[in-house]
Design a protein around this motif. Structure first.
Motif, mmCIF file in Angstrom:
data_model
loop_
_atom_site.group_PDB
_atom_site.id
_atom_site.type_symbol
_atom_site.label_atom_id
_atom_site.label_comp_id
_atom_site.label_asym_id
_atom_site.label_seq_id
_atom_site.Cartn_x
_atom_site.Cartn_y
_atom_site.Cartn_z
ATOM 1 N N LEU A 200 0.836 -1.201 0.000
ATOM 2 C CA LEU A 200 0.000 0.000 0.000
ATOM 3 C C LEU A 200 0.873 1.255 0.000
ATOM 4 C CD1 LEU A 200 -2.950 0.888 0.063
ATOM 5 C CD2 LEU A 200 -2.858 0.864 2.543
ATOM 6 N N GLY A 201 1.928 1.246 0.815
ATOM 7 C CA GLY A 201 2.858 2.378 0.862
ATOM 8 C C GLY A 201 3.561 2.589 -0.459
ATOM 9 N N LEU A 202 3.908 1.484 -1.138
ATOM 10 C CA LEU A 202 4.572 1.570 -2.442
ATOM 11 C C LEU A 202 3.667 2.235 -3.476
ATOM 12 C CD1 LEU A 202 7.411 0.604 -3.192
ATOM 13 C CD2 LEU A 202 6.394 -1.451 -4.147
ATOM 14 N N ILE A 203 2.395 1.848 -3.483
ATOM 15 C CA ILE A 203 1.431 2.452 -4.408
ATOM 16 C C ILE A 203 1.239 3.940 -4.090
ATOM 17 C CG2 ILE A 203 -0.980 2.450 -5.154
ATOM 18 C CD1 ILE A 203 0.555 0.131 -6.287
ATOM 19 N N LEU A 204 1.127 4.270 -2.806
ATOM 20 C CA LEU A 204 0.973 5.675 -2.400
ATOM 21 C C LEU A 204 2.180 6.500 -2.819
ATOM 22 C CD1 LEU A 204 -0.524 5.300 1.207
ATOM 23 C CD2 LEU A 204 -1.691 6.234 -0.796
ATOM 24 N N LEU A 205 3.377 5.934 -2.629
ATOM 25 C CA LEU A 205 4.606 6.638 -2.994
ATOM 26 C C LEU A 205 4.675 6.874 -4.495
ATOM 27 C CD1 LEU A 205 7.272 7.827 -1.960
ATOM 28 C CD2 LEU A 205 8.313 5.586 -2.264
ATOM 29 N N LEU B 220 -2.502 4.085 8.831
ATOM 30 C CA LEU B 220 -3.287 2.964 8.290
ATOM 31 C C LEU B 220 -3.032 1.673 9.071
ATOM 32 C CD1 LEU B 220 -2.929 3.603 4.452
ATOM 33 C CD2 LEU B 220 -5.044 3.686 5.777
ATOM 34 N N GLY B 221 -1.772 1.463 9.480
ATOM 35 C CA GLY B 221 -1.449 0.276 10.258
ATOM 36 C C GLY B 221 -2.231 0.233 11.561
ATOM 37 N N ILE B 222 -2.308 1.384 12.227
ATOM 38 C CA ILE B 222 -3.055 1.456 13.493
ATOM 39 C C ILE B 222 -4.554 1.401 13.239
ATOM 40 C CG2 ILE B 222 -3.569 2.927 15.492
ATOM 41 C CD1 ILE B 222 -0.698 4.044 15.197
ATOM 42 N N LEU B 223 -5.007 2.227 12.299
ATOM 43 C CA LEU B 223 -6.446 2.349 12.033
ATOM 44 C C LEU B 223 -7.059 1.035 11.559
ATOM 45 C CD1 LEU B 223 -8.788 4.403 11.986
ATOM 46 C CD2 LEU B 223 -8.232 4.837 9.588
ATOM 47 N N LEU B 224 -6.438 0.406 10.561
ATOM 48 C CA LEU B 224 -6.975 -0.847 10.026
ATOM 49 C C LEU B 224 -6.956 -1.956 11.083
ATOM 50 C CD1 LEU B 224 -5.377 -0.870 6.447
ATOM 51 C CD2 LEU B 224 -7.755 -0.430 7.028
ATOM 52 N N SER B 225 -5.910 -1.989 11.900
ATOM 53 C CA SER B 225 -5.824 -3.008 12.957
ATOM 54 C C SER B 225 -6.916 -2.812 14.002
ATOM 55 C CB SER B 225 -4.446 -2.955 13.628
ATOM 56 O OG SER B 225 -3.429 -3.254 12.710
ATOM 57 N N VAL B 226 -7.126 -1.564 14.411
ATOM 58 C CA VAL B 226 -8.130 -1.262 15.440
ATOM 59 C C VAL B 226 -9.543 -1.540 14.922
ATOM 60 C CG1 VAL B 226 -9.199 0.625 16.756
ATOM 61 C CG2 VAL B 226 -6.713 0.388 16.720
ATOM 62 N N VAL B 227 -9.829 -1.082 13.693
ATOM 63 C CA VAL B 227 -11.172 -1.298 13.119
ATOM 64 C C VAL B 227 -11.446 -2.785 12.924
ATOM 65 C CG1 VAL B 227 -12.616 -0.904 11.071
ATOM 66 C CG2 VAL B 227 -11.265 0.970 12.001
ATOM 67 N N ALA B 228 -10.435 -3.500 12.386
ATOM 68 C CA ALA B 228 -10.607 -4.947 12.167
ATOM 69 C C ALA B 228 -10.812 -5.671 13.501
ATOM 70 C CB ALA B 228 -9.391 -5.513 11.449
ATOM 71 N N ALA C 69 -7.051 2.196 -4.572
ATOM 72 C CA ALA C 69 -8.400 1.934 -4.044
ATOM 73 C C ALA C 69 -8.632 0.442 -3.825
ATOM 74 C CB ALA C 69 -9.442 2.489 -5.011
ATOM 75 N N VAL C 70 -8.235 -0.370 -4.822
ATOM 76 C CA VAL C 70 -8.419 -1.830 -4.715
ATOM 77 C C VAL C 70 -7.570 -2.389 -3.575
ATOM 78 C CG1 VAL C 70 -8.013 -4.041 -5.890
ATOM 79 C CG2 VAL C 70 -9.062 -2.138 -7.135
ATOM 80 N N LEU C 71 -6.309 -1.911 -3.505
ATOM 81 C CA LEU C 71 -5.401 -2.406 -2.481
ATOM 82 C C LEU C 71 -5.860 -2.026 -1.077
ATOM 83 C CD1 LEU C 71 -2.837 -4.056 -2.295
ATOM 84 C CD2 LEU C 71 -1.507 -1.961 -2.386
ATOM 85 N N MET C 72 -6.516 -0.872 -0.963
ATOM 86 C CA MET C 72 -7.046 -0.448 0.340
ATOM 87 C C MET C 72 -8.105 -1.444 0.827
ATOM 88 S SD MET C 72 -6.873 1.887 2.696
ATOM 89 C CE MET C 72 -6.306 3.446 2.027
ATOM 90 N N ILE C 73 -8.977 -1.865 -0.096
ATOM 91 C CA ILE C 73 -10.019 -2.835 0.249
ATOM 92 C C ILE C 73 -9.396 -4.188 0.602
ATOM 93 C CG2 ILE C 73 -12.024 -4.103 -0.635
ATOM 94 C CD1 ILE C 73 -12.514 -1.620 -2.479
ATOM 95 N N ILE C 74 -8.428 -4.619 -0.232
ATOM 96 C CA ILE C 74 -7.755 -5.898 0.015
ATOM 97 C C ILE C 74 -7.003 -5.854 1.348
ATOM 98 C CG2 ILE C 74 -5.920 -7.437 -0.806
ATOM 99 C CD1 ILE C 74 -6.720 -6.611 -3.673
#
Length: 292
Positions: free
Chosen positions: A30-35, A265-273, A171-176
């Motif tokens: 995800l970071g690679l795509i953002l970069l 994202l690491g914190i947010l996705l982990s907490v939400v999941a 967008a796709v990678l965010m969902i995955i």
């Protein structure tokens, strides 16, 4: 008793390590795509500003006239740089490519002096080039303009297409990412489903039950983010060693933004999941816990 404790500790460490590595790999991609997305503008500018076209000069033009013309053109807003290529220099460059000077088999130098022009990125498109071409043709000492119009169109079209592809991939990678991280965390919490039920039986509130899981996976998310950042730095170092000048395309602010995004994202996705995974077992009856 000691062996059981040791086994539990090893199992706990292995499950956490697996979780951290899984989340880190997803965050790395995800970071690679953002970069790449943030680098898109810089890369686009770099490509466009390195496309050159040649202004071929007439043979009767004196060196003084060339310098005056070059100085006048350098003042134009669309010009990034101009390099004068004399007849002799052009002959030497051709010799380097062919291994023989044209004078050897022709008896004279058929090449003409030229100005190699690079434009600012905002002018490096077919529409602007048509106007620039008309402006150059006003000079009586200009013989012709040589540039690949088709290549310019291809570059512009491909850069637009790459931008759309990167946006779609992000967008796709965010969902995955969310699905993979969610599944990883669910597997961790699955082994604690009976503990969750026991805590419910003794009257613990949902918030009290969720809290340790949220903190545990938030810390795992931080570890995973740090690992993902290290992987990104390693990838950038490798690309720099393979592609000289690659690092110049990376804006420091953009890199810091990507690192900050990976951490959040690491914190947010982990907490939400974790929230949704724990809630699943909080709502589940004891009879169902044995059949999942």
């Amino acid at each position: 008793m000691t062996e059981n404790k040791k086994f539990t500790t090893v199992s706990f460490f292995n499950s956490r390590l697996t979780s951290v590595i899984s989340i880190a790999l997803v965050l790395f991609l995800l970071g690679l795509i953002l970069l790449m997305g943030l680098m898109g503008d810089t890369l686009s500018r770099f490509v466009k500003e390195n496309i050159t076209f040649s202004v071929v000069l007439k043979d009767d033009m004196s060196e003084g006239e060339v310098k005056r013309m070059q100085k006048k053109l350098e003042a134009e807003p669309f010009i990034k740089s101009i390099e004068y290529i004399s007849k002799e220099q052009a002959s030497k460059e051709l010799e380097e490519e062919l291994g023989e000077r044209p004078e050897t088999f022709l008896g004279f130098n058929p090449l003409q002096a030229s100005l190699e022009v690079k434009l600012h990125s905002e002018y490096a498109n077919p529409d602007s080039l048509q106007l620039i071409e008309k402006q150059f043709k006003k000079y009586t000492n200009v013989s012709e303009l040589l540039y690949r119009k088709d290549m310019m169109e291809v570059v512009n079209d491909n850069l637009k297409r790459i931008g759309i592809i990167l946006l779609s991939l992000a967008a796709v990678l965010m969902i995955i990412s969310f699905v993979l991280i969610s599944n990883t965390i669910r597997l961790l919490i699955y082994s604690k489903r009976f503990l969750i039920h026991t805590m419910k039986l003794v009257g613990a509130t949902h918030g009290f039950i969720r809290k340790p899981f949220m903190i545990y996976n938030m810390v795992s998310g931080i570890y995973a983010s740090i690992l993902a950042m290290l992987l990104l730095m390693g990838a950038l170092y490798y690309l720099q060693s393979e592609l000289a000048g690659f690092i110049d395309l990376i804006n420091t602010d953009a890199l810091l933004m990507v690192f900050a995004a990976v951490l959040v994202l690491g914190i947010l996705l982990s907490v939400v999941a974790t929230f949704f995974a724990v809630n699943k077992y909080l709502r589940m009856g004891v009879d169902k816990l044995y059949y999942i």
